[in-house]
Design an enzyme around this catalytic site. Structure first.
Site, PDB file in Angstrom:
ATOM      1  N   GLY A  12       0.767  -1.240   0.000  1.00 40.97           N
ATOM      2  CA  GLY A  12       0.000   0.000   0.000  1.00 40.97           C
ATOM      3  C   GLY A  12       0.797   1.288   0.000  1.00 40.97           C
ATOM      4  O   GLY A  12       0.301   2.324   0.431  1.00 40.97           O
ATOM      5  N   ASN A  14       1.732   3.069  -2.663  1.00 45.27           N
ATOM      6  CA  ASN A  14       1.073   4.006  -3.595  1.00 45.27           C
ATOM      7  C   ASN A  14      -0.209   4.556  -2.984  1.00 45.27           C
ATOM      8  O   ASN A  14      -0.512   5.743  -3.137  1.00 45.27           O
ATOM      9  CB  ASN A  14       0.784   3.322  -4.937  1.00 45.27           C
ATOM     10  CG  ASN A  14       1.988   3.318  -5.851  1.00 45.27           C
ATOM     11  OD1 ASN A  14       2.378   4.354  -6.369  1.00 45.27           O
ATOM     12  ND2 ASN A  14       2.624   2.166  -6.009  1.00 45.27           N
ATOM     13  N   MET A  92      -3.897  -7.257  -7.029  1.00 48.01           N
ATOM     14  CA  MET A  92      -3.346  -8.400  -7.746  1.00 48.01           C
ATOM     15  C   MET A  92      -4.393  -9.219  -8.510  1.00 48.01           C
ATOM     16  O   MET A  92      -4.181 -10.386  -8.798  1.00 48.01           O
ATOM     17  CB  MET A  92      -2.586  -9.311  -6.775  1.00 48.01           C
ATOM     18  CG  MET A  92      -1.386  -8.637  -6.137  1.00 48.01           C
ATOM     19  SD  MET A  92      -0.259  -7.900  -7.339  1.00 48.01           S
ATOM     20  CE  MET A  92       0.500  -9.386  -7.961  1.00 48.01           C
ATOM     21  N   ILE A  94      -7.226  -9.346 -11.887  1.00 44.86           N
ATOM     22  CA  ILE A  94      -7.558  -8.734 -13.168  1.00 44.86           C
ATOM     23  C   ILE A  94      -9.001  -8.255 -13.116  1.00 44.86           C
ATOM     24  O   ILE A  94      -9.897  -8.990 -12.692  1.00 44.86           O
ATOM     25  CB  ILE A  94      -7.332  -9.736 -14.322  1.00 44.86           C
ATOM     26  CG1 ILE A  94      -5.845 -10.076 -14.416  1.00 44.86           C
ATOM     27  CG2 ILE A  94      -7.854  -9.177 -15.644  1.00 44.86           C
ATOM     28  CD1 ILE A  94      -5.526 -11.231 -15.346  1.00 44.86           C
ATOM     29  N   ASN A 109      -4.644   2.477 -13.207  1.00 42.15           N
ATOM     30  CA  ASN A 109      -3.706   1.519 -12.624  1.00 42.15           C
ATOM     31  C   ASN A 109      -2.300   2.089 -12.741  1.00 42.15           C
ATOM     32  O   ASN A 109      -2.025   2.912 -13.617  1.00 42.15           O
ATOM     33  CB  ASN A 109      -3.784   0.192 -13.376  1.00 42.15           C
ATOM     34  CG  ASN A 109      -2.880  -0.865 -12.775  1.00 42.15           C
ATOM     35  OD1 ASN A 109      -2.754  -0.984 -11.551  1.00 42.15           O
ATOM     36  ND2 ASN A 109      -2.216  -1.635 -13.625  1.00 42.15           N
ATOM     37  N   HIS A 111       1.719   0.707 -13.167  1.00 43.75           N
ATOM     38  CA  HIS A 111       2.499  -0.500 -13.476  1.00 43.75           C
ATOM     39  C   HIS A 111       3.984  -0.136 -13.478  1.00 43.75           C
ATOM     40  O   HIS A 111       4.369   0.892 -14.036  1.00 43.75           O
ATOM     41  CB  HIS A 111       2.079  -1.055 -14.849  1.00 43.75           C
ATOM     42  CG  HIS A 111       2.784  -2.323 -15.178  1.00 43.75           C
ATOM     43  ND1 HIS A 111       2.406  -3.535 -14.638  1.00 43.75           N
ATOM     44  CD2 HIS A 111       3.854  -2.573 -15.970  1.00 43.75           C
ATOM     45  CE1 HIS A 111       3.223  -4.472 -15.080  1.00 43.75           C
ATOM     46  NE2 HIS A 111       4.100  -3.927 -15.893  1.00 43.75           N
TER      47      HIS A 111
END
Ligand code: GRF
Length: 208
Positions: A12, A14, A92, A94, A109, A111
């Protein structure tokens, strides 16, 4: 004020950077809820300590994809909090049709690579194994693909010859904590426009 819902699975960091940016007035928004698919995620306690609602919601039956009853529970909770923007931050699972339909163009999102290079898991290890000289991070809108939606912001970092996945991840993470709040603020200010697979930023500095 944009109402933000954050989906997490683990550490956590971010999430913390987004909550702090809201508290410091760097984002015209408020994190109204944090949802974890993992009851033991350290992110839950971190959100609580920052005074933000944080809940575990059972994601089953999907193991990899959020679907069925699990997806319905997530959508209901986000709607009950009047969430405008959903931010995936180390989530985690989709995200597929149901959530996308409900929040189209309103799911972001982050990445840890320069997409479209190195999507999926262990992006930092992929970059090192490939031998690239630069990597970085990408904030993008989420669509049906995995890590393939329209790119909002990217940041570049060098990859050194003696880097490990951990040392590279640490360098990239600093940039993640900078550009994710920036991207959210652009959204909050109504400055992001999705046209096909591109995002246009309505801001002087970007009109080049
Ligand atoms: C970050 O590297 C992010 O790019 C990726 O998962 C990691 C989450 O880290 N999607 P944290 O939970 O935000 O600390």
């Amino acid at each position: 004020m944009v109402k933000i819902g954050i989906l997490v699975s683990g550490r956590g960091s971010n999430m913390v950077s987004i909550i702090r940016a809201c508290n410091e007035g760097k984002i015209d928004g408020e994190v109204v809820t944090v949802i974890s698919d993992n009851p033991d995620a350290p992110a839950l306690a971190k959100a609580h300590s920052l005074g933000v609602e944080a809940v575990y919601i059972d994601p089953s039956p999907g193991k990899v994809v959020l679907k069925g009853e699990g997806e319905r529970r997530y959508i209901e909770h986000l709607k009950s909090r009047n969430v405008d923007l959903v931010c995936l931050a180390g989530f985690m699972r989709i995200v597929k049709s149901g959530l996308l339909k409900e929040f189209r163009g309103r799911i972001m999102n982050i990445h840890p690579s320069l997409l479209p290079s190195f999507p999926g898991l262990e992006a930092q290890k992929q970059a090192i194994d490939y031998g690239v000289r630069f990597s970085g991070c990408t904030v993008h809108f989420v669509d049906e693909s995995v890590d393939g939606g329209p790119v909002i912001l990217q940041a570049v970092v060098p990859v050194f010859q003696n880097d490990t996945p951990e040392s590279l991840a640490e360098r990239i993470l600093k940039e993640e904590h900078r550009i994710y709040p920036e991207a959210i603020q652009l959204f909050a200010q109504g400055k992001l426009e999705i046209k096909g697979r591109k995002v246009f930023i309505k801001e002087e500095a970007w009109k080049r």
